[in-house]
Design an enzyme around this catalytic site. Sequence first.
Site, mmCIF file in Angstrom:
data_model
loop_
_atom_site.group_PDB
_atom_site.id
_atom_site.type_symbol
_atom_site.label_atom_id
_atom_site.label_comp_id
_atom_site.label_asym_id
_atom_site.label_seq_id
_atom_site.Cartn_x
_atom_site.Cartn_y
_atom_site.Cartn_z
ATOM 1 N N ARG A 41 0.828 -1.216 0.000
ATOM 2 C CA ARG A 41 0.000 0.000 0.000
ATOM 3 C C ARG A 41 0.858 1.260 0.000
ATOM 4 O O ARG A 41 0.417 2.318 -0.446
ATOM 5 C CB ARG A 41 -0.953 -0.032 1.204
ATOM 6 C CG ARG A 41 -2.028 1.057 1.171
ATOM 7 C CD ARG A 41 -3.112 0.773 2.187
ATOM 8 N NE ARG A 41 -4.185 1.757 2.169
ATOM 9 C CZ ARG A 41 -4.405 2.644 3.122
ATOM 10 N NH1 ARG A 41 -3.620 2.689 4.180
ATOM 11 N NH2 ARG A 41 -5.415 3.494 3.026
ATOM 12 N N ILE A 67 -7.314 7.739 -0.704
ATOM 13 C CA ILE A 67 -7.117 6.300 -0.891
ATOM 14 C C ILE A 67 -7.985 5.643 0.178
ATOM 15 O O ILE A 67 -7.954 6.037 1.350
ATOM 16 C CB ILE A 67 -5.629 5.880 -0.783
ATOM 17 C CG1 ILE A 67 -5.475 4.353 -0.827
ATOM 18 C CG2 ILE A 67 -4.944 6.442 0.449
ATOM 19 C CD1 ILE A 67 -4.014 3.873 -0.954
ATOM 20 N N SER A 68 -8.792 4.666 -0.213
ATOM 21 C CA SER A 68 -9.772 4.089 0.708
ATOM 22 C C SER A 68 -9.112 3.338 1.859
ATOM 23 O O SER A 68 -7.973 2.883 1.775
ATOM 24 C CB SER A 68 -10.688 3.122 -0.049
ATOM 25 O OG SER A 68 -11.313 3.772 -1.121
ATOM 26 N N GLN A 69 -9.892 3.198 2.922
ATOM 27 C CA GLN A 69 -9.485 2.427 4.107
ATOM 28 C C GLN A 69 -9.363 0.951 3.709
ATOM 29 O O GLN A 69 -10.267 0.412 3.055
ATOM 30 C CB GLN A 69 -10.574 2.614 5.168
ATOM 31 C CG GLN A 69 -10.354 1.858 6.441
ATOM 32 C CD GLN A 69 -11.591 1.905 7.330
ATOM 33 O OE1 GLN A 69 -12.573 2.605 7.036
ATOM 34 N NE2 GLN A 69 -11.545 1.152 8.410
ATOM 35 N N PRO A 70 -8.278 0.256 4.086
ATOM 36 C CA PRO A 70 -8.122 -1.147 3.707
ATOM 37 C C PRO A 70 -9.326 -2.034 4.067
ATOM 38 O O PRO A 70 -9.720 -2.902 3.293
ATOM 39 C CB PRO A 70 -6.862 -1.581 4.461
ATOM 40 C CG PRO A 70 -6.060 -0.323 4.549
ATOM 41 C CD PRO A 70 -7.071 0.778 4.739
#
Length: 221
Positions: A41, A67-70
């Site tokens: 990431r 960037i989205s949360q995992p």
Amino acid sequence: MAKAPKTDESPETQMARLILALRSQGVTEPGVLNAIEKTPRDLFTPDLFKERSWEDSALPIACGQTISQPFIVGLMTQALTLEPRSRVLEIGTGSGYQTAILSRVARLVYTVERYRTLMKEAETRFAVLGLTNVITKFGDGGEGWAEQAPFDRILVTAAAPDEPKTLLNQLKPNGVLVAPVGKGPVQSLKRYAGDGQGGFKVEVLCDVRFVPLLDGVAREL
Ligand code: SAH
């Protein structure tokens, strides 16, 4: 949510912690967890936030996007119920992180972004990772990708104000579309499963916070 990682921990330790956190929140599909584990990431986060790359949180990227949360990436990927032969359309490439995860689980990923800058940066990352099954397009993803439709799966990673009808029309009869839907700062993550006869079974998965799906392409200087 994962605890903020101590900076003296190796990326491997931080990744292991992240995977455990996702598992405990219900992301259990081995193919999805494996794809997350294999995707660095920190390649997708900006310099200012590099050391926070393994936290289970969304982070700012260029052009005022995120960037989205995992956990959300894992949850959405799992909800798509991908198969090795799936052709997937993704709307909102952003950093390309979610795209990279999809590319490891699906056969082909078509991804659309309205910022040319983000698209170019994401393309470089796909090349670095050797992801050859990703096809990018600069354009308005709200219109889908008619020339390549119908798709087995569609993932929208920006919030659609209402039911995304144009995109649902580009789905195969038994396909699945996952999208945040709502006009406010908090939206419902919805899963539309085609019933094979033009109708959909709609499920609400959870509340989410996504940047809005905007009309047209972005004007950049
Ligand atoms: N999955 C991405 C999330 C990016 S945020 C990641 O993990 O990095 C959502 C992205 O959707 C932003 O990059 C935004 O520019 C893009 N977007 C918003 N409206 C769009 C539209 N109509 N067409 C294409 N992309 C759009």
